[in-house]
Design a protein around this motif. Structure first.
Motif, PDB file in Angstrom:
ATOM      1  N   THR A  75      -6.711  -0.185  -6.005  1.00 59.47           N
ATOM      2  CA  THR A  75      -6.411  -0.193  -4.572  1.00 59.47           C
ATOM      3  C   THR A  75      -5.799  -1.531  -4.170  1.00 59.47           C
ATOM      4  N   PHE A  77      -4.447  -2.033  -0.849  1.00 61.72           N
ATOM      5  CA  PHE A  77      -4.962  -2.204   0.515  1.00 61.72           C
ATOM      6  C   PHE A  77      -5.374  -0.836   1.037  1.00 61.72           C
ATOM      7  N   GLU A  78      -5.971  -0.819   2.203  1.00 59.98           N
ATOM      8  CA  GLU A  78      -6.397   0.435   2.815  1.00 59.98           C
ATOM      9  C   GLU A  78      -5.767   0.588   4.188  1.00 59.98           C
ATOM     10  N   THR A  82      -7.925   4.919   4.039  1.00 58.31           N
ATOM     11  CA  THR A  82      -7.208   5.574   2.942  1.00 58.31           C
ATOM     12  C   THR A  82      -6.751   4.515   1.945  1.00 58.31           C
ATOM     13  N   PRO A  83      -7.253   4.538   0.689  1.00 54.86           N
ATOM     14  CA  PRO A  83      -6.834   3.523  -0.290  1.00 54.86           C
ATOM     15  C   PRO A  83      -5.392   3.755  -0.740  1.00 54.86           C
ATOM     16  N   SER A  85      -2.686   2.780  -3.592  1.00 56.29           N
ATOM     17  CA  SER A  85      -2.538   2.229  -4.940  1.00 56.29           C
ATOM     18  C   SER A  85      -1.051   2.094  -5.277  1.00 56.29           C
TER      19      SER A  85
END
Length: 195
Positions: A75, A77-78, A82-83, A85
């Motif tokens: 990951t 960031f979110e 919601t991650p 990738s």
């Protein structure tokens, strides 16, 4: 690898010469050459990243395949839980690129096979093709975001910030874009007009 590709597809094959068939052939080989160079570079980069990651013991005692999977699924960031990738970003970019190519070929098909037979003047055809392009790109952005897992409802804050930016710093860009759309729809100025 790049030298090998240059040897397999030499420069004289990619040079545009006289004649429509020669031009099509040259464009085809030029696209193949560009794709192969990009593919070779991508393989080298992925291989190099995997080796560096293994050397830095970042990924522990994993197989090369597990190392690659770990590299593209962590990951970054979110967004609203919601991650995101690297693989999600790559997938979104590929989907958007597919929509760009689809838009290009659909516009060529519409222009050559449909719109020329309607009797519309060149300006009207250009307006229809431009609006079609914008619609396909907007759908492409939405599909790419949905594929990552970002719902449009999660972008309220971003939309508010964008509205604030347009209100302060991006007024000229927004004005020019809106003016362009008005000119396309109302057509006070048409293609081949002298201004």
């Amino acid at each position: 690898l790049h030298d090998a590709i240059d040897w397999i597809i030499p420069a004289h094959k990619r040079q545009i010469e006289e004649g429509e068939e020669d031009q099509k052939s040259a464009r085809f080989w030029d696209r193949v050459h560009t794709f192969l160079q990009f593919f070779a570079s991508a393989i080298i980069i992925i291989f190099g990243i995997t080796l560096v990651a293994k050397a830095w013991w970042l990924l522990g005692r994993q197989s090369v395949w597990d190392s690659i999977v770990s590299l593209v699924t962590f990951t970054i960031f979110e967004v609203q839980g919601t991650p995101i990738s690297p693989w999600a970003l790559i997938k979104a970019l590929l989907i958007f690129a597919a929509f760009i190519y689809a838009s290009k070929y659909l516009r060529q098909f519409l222009d050559a096979k449909v719109l020329k037979k309607t009797g519309l003047d060149r300006g009207a055809r250009h307006a229809i093709l431009t609006i079609t392009n914008y619609l396909i790109l907007i759908v492409g952005v939405i599909v790419a975001m949905e594929s990552v897992g970002i719902r449009l409802t999660t972008l309220k804050v971003f939309a508010g910030a964008l509205g604030l930016g347009i209100g302060f710093g991006l007024q000229n860009i927004a004005n020019n874009f809106a003016s362009g759309l008005i000119i396309l729809f109302e057509r006070p100025i048409k293609t081949k007009d002298f201004v």
